[in-house]
Design a protein around this motif. Sequence first.
Motif, short mmCIF file in Angstrom:
data_model
loop_
_atom_site.label_atom_id
_atom_site.label_comp_id
_atom_site.label_asym_id
_atom_site.label_seq_id
_atom_site.Cartn_x
_atom_site.Cartn_y
_atom_site.Cartn_z
N TYR A 44 5.74 -34.78 -57.83
CA TYR A 44 4.47 -34.07 -57.12
C TYR A 44 4.17 -32.83 -57.27
O TYR A 44 2.94 -32.53 -57.33
N ALA A 45 5.24 -32.09 -57.38
CA ALA A 45 4.71 -30.47 -57.46
C ALA A 45 3.92 -30.38 -58.79
O ALA A 45 2.75 -29.63 -58.73
N HIS A 46 4.18 -31.18 -59.70
CA HIS A 46 3.35 -31.06 -61.33
C HIS A 46 2.05 -31.86 -60.95
O HIS A 46 0.97 -31.20 -61.53
N LEU A 47 1.96 -32.97 -60.16
CA LEU A 47 0.80 -33.61 -60.04
C LEU A 47 -0.09 -32.73 -59.24
O LEU A 47 -1.38 -32.73 -59.34
N VAL A 48 0.51 -32.13 -58.19
CA VAL A 48 -0.58 -31.06 -57.24
C VAL A 48 -1.08 -29.98 -58.20
O VAL A 48 -2.28 -29.72 -58.01
N GLU A 49 -0.23 -29.54 -59.11
CA GLU A 49 -0.83 -28.49 -59.98
C GLU A 49 -2.21 -29.07 -60.72
O GLU A 49 -2.94 -28.40 -60.76
N HIS A 50 -1.87 -30.29 -61.31
CA HIS A 50 -2.93 -31.03 -61.88
C HIS A 50 -4.33 -31.03 -60.95
O HIS A 50 -5.38 -30.84 -61.13
N LEU A 51 -4.14 -31.58 -59.78
CA LEU A 51 -5.02 -31.80 -58.76
C LEU A 51 -5.84 -30.53 -58.20
O LEU A 51 -6.90 -30.75 -57.68
N LEU A 52 -5.18 -29.39 -58.15
CA LEU A 52 -5.70 -28.14 -57.84
C LEU A 52 -7.15 -27.90 -58.73
O LEU A 52 -8.11 -27.61 -58.11
N PHE A 53 -7.29 -28.52 -59.83
CA PHE A 53 -8.31 -28.34 -60.85
C PHE A 53 -9.20 -29.47 -60.77
O PHE A 53 -10.35 -29.47 -61.18
N LYS A 54 -9.12 -30.41 -59.59
CA LYS A 54 -10.09 -31.59 -59.69
C LYS A 54 -10.96 -31.54 -58.47
O LYS A 54 -11.53 -32.83 -58.14
N GLY A 55 -11.36 -30.70 -58.05
CA GLY A 55 -12.20 -30.44 -56.87
C GLY A 55 -12.05 -29.88 -55.42
O GLY A 55 -10.87 -30.22 -55.01
N THR A 56 -12.61 -29.11 -55.16
CA THR A 56 -12.97 -28.69 -53.79
C THR A 56 -14.05 -28.85 -52.77
O THR A 56 -14.84 -29.80 -53.49
N SER A 57 -14.13 -28.47 -51.74
CA SER A 57 -15.31 -28.93 -50.89
C SER A 57 -16.54 -28.25 -51.43
O SER A 57 -17.83 -28.56 -51.26
N LYS A 58 -16.37 -27.19 -52.17
CA LYS A 58 -17.53 -26.33 -52.95
C LYS A 58 -17.85 -26.83 -54.30
O LYS A 58 -19.05 -26.89 -54.73
N TYR A 59 -16.70 -27.24 -55.17
CA TYR A 59 -16.90 -27.21 -56.53
C TYR A 59 -16.32 -28.64 -56.89
O TYR A 59 -15.30 -29.21 -56.29
N THR A 60 -16.95 -29.31 -58.09
CA THR A 60 -16.22 -30.48 -58.58
C THR A 60 -15.08 -29.85 -59.49
O THR A 60 -15.23 -28.59 -60.05
N SER A 61 -14.52 -30.79 -60.28
CA SER A 61 -13.66 -30.36 -61.45
C SER A 61 -14.54 -29.65 -62.37
O SER A 61 -13.87 -28.54 -62.99
N LYS A 62 -15.54 -30.33 -62.93
CA LYS A 62 -16.52 -29.50 -63.77
C LYS A 62 -16.70 -28.06 -63.43
O LYS A 62 -16.72 -27.20 -64.41
N GLN A 63 -17.24 -28.03 -62.36
CA GLN A 63 -17.77 -26.68 -61.75
C GLN A 63 -16.61 -25.67 -61.59
O GLN A 63 -16.69 -24.37 -62.22
N ILE A 64 -15.30 -26.15 -61.23
CA ILE A 64 -14.09 -25.20 -61.37
C ILE A 64 -14.31 -24.51 -62.68
O ILE A 64 -13.93 -23.55 -62.81
N ILE A 65 -13.90 -25.38 -63.82
CA ILE A 65 -13.85 -24.79 -65.30
C ILE A 65 -14.90 -24.14 -65.35
O ILE A 65 -14.72 -22.89 -66.15
N ASN A 66 -16.20 -24.61 -65.43
CA ASN A 66 -17.37 -23.71 -65.79
C ASN A 66 -17.50 -22.33 -65.09
O ASN A 66 -18.05 -21.52 -65.44
N ARG A 67 -17.01 -22.32 -63.65
CA ARG A 67 -17.19 -21.17 -62.94
C ARG A 67 -16.52 -20.00 -63.55
O ARG A 67 -16.76 -18.74 -63.66
N ILE A 68 -15.30 -20.16 -64.49
CA ILE A 68 -14.71 -19.22 -65.21
C ILE A 68 -15.20 -19.26 -66.58
O ILE A 68 -15.43 -18.19 -67.18
N GLU A 69 -15.08 -20.37 -67.41
CA GLU A 69 -15.55 -20.11 -68.78
C GLU A 69 -17.17 -19.72 -68.92
O GLU A 69 -17.46 -19.64 -69.94
N ASN A 70 -17.90 -20.17 -68.13
CA ASN A 70 -19.22 -19.61 -68.24
C ASN A 70 -19.38 -18.13 -68.22
O ASN A 70 -20.36 -17.58 -68.81
N VAL A 71 -18.55 -17.30 -67.98
CA VAL A 71 -18.32 -15.90 -67.89
C VAL A 71 -17.36 -15.39 -68.94
O VAL A 71 -17.00 -14.28 -69.01
#
Length: 406
Positions: A44-71
């Motif tokens: 579960y600890a490792h799975l939660v780490e993966h899931l932290l990248f998979k979406g919040t109430s503000k951002y989709t998983s793609k937006q999370i990645i792009n939020r950093i990589e786009n800059v």
Amino acid sequence: MNINTYILSNGIRLLHVKAAGDVSYCGALINAGTRDEEAQESGYAHLVEHLLFKGTSKYTSKQIINRIENVGGEINAYTTKEETAVYAAFLKQYLDRTFSLVADMVFDSQFQQKTIDKEVDVVLDEIDSYIDSPSDIILDDFEELIFSGNPLGRNILGNRRSLKAVTRDKILKYYRRTYTPDQIVFFVMGNYTKERVWRLAERVLGSAPARKRDYEREPIKEYKPISKSVKKGTKQVHIVLGGRSYSQTDADRYAFILLNNILGGDFMSSILNMKLREKEGLVYEVDSNYTPYFETGNWNIYLGCDYSDVDRVLSIIQTELARLRDIELSEHALRLAKRRLLSYLTICGENKESWILGAAKQYLNTGVIKQKREVEDSINSVTAADIRRCANEVFNPDYLTVLKYS
């Protein structure tokens, strides 16, 4: 180095390190890893780490990645037996964007069931890939032997049965139990004043409700050495031998780091590399590894060799371990070992990302951060007698566990 710490009213700890340059680092280190899982929560600890990248109430998983990589930044994460980290490297003008995103991932991940199901499949593929690498899996199986009956010995990736049974409610139960504010350090390294970092943290993190961890980690059980052989059908024999060692706060850890490097650590001139590879040609790779945990440690030697060479290889290793137990290092050998280690640590310290992650871990576990001079003084104070004493404690032949894959 200009190091500043601060604690918010809700218990979240902050670490700020002022450093010149155009590149900054920030992230969160959570005191939650494999050893915080219950038996049915393996992985579960490792799975939660993966899931932290998979979406919040503000951002989709793609937006999370792009939020950093786009800059032009890079975001990453890892899970160990005792902690989980989410962190990013970015240009200094994007601190607010990056800090807010990491906070959002840590405190507002949604853990949707369809996302969980998809990510479980990814982790199961990761497990299959891992099983195909005996040189990797044997180290985890060895740790399971020396920490038998304790979550610390559990494989970080988990097992198929527990992962296939994951539900959103189960993940949330683990997450809410372990990701409490009093067990989290946020860190920033870059060319900012501490006042700016404190204001940002108060704005982004200050509204998080104060909660404290309400459980104690399971105590480590008594160690019982064991010898075990497992049939794997490998083309060579894979061997790990070792046992428990010193914790990350033990006064003897610096002496043991020196001893481990002399034996088979980070240098090609180590005893085992020179004897087994350079002189005898018996192995391609041999490593001596030391992993300190909060109240214990794991020390082991790993190697792979031909079936016909097993007895000879083990005999040479036992001879060298006995030599370190019986004979104190010469002043020249001790001086050389210290010089090598101190130079190595200085070089590693130039990697700012690695340094800030190490500093955050110190602050998370001990509440303090050792300055470079303090570490150097601790290493320089080690004597040949200290090293020999450590060798007799850890390299005791009656204290060693041996695991073979063949």
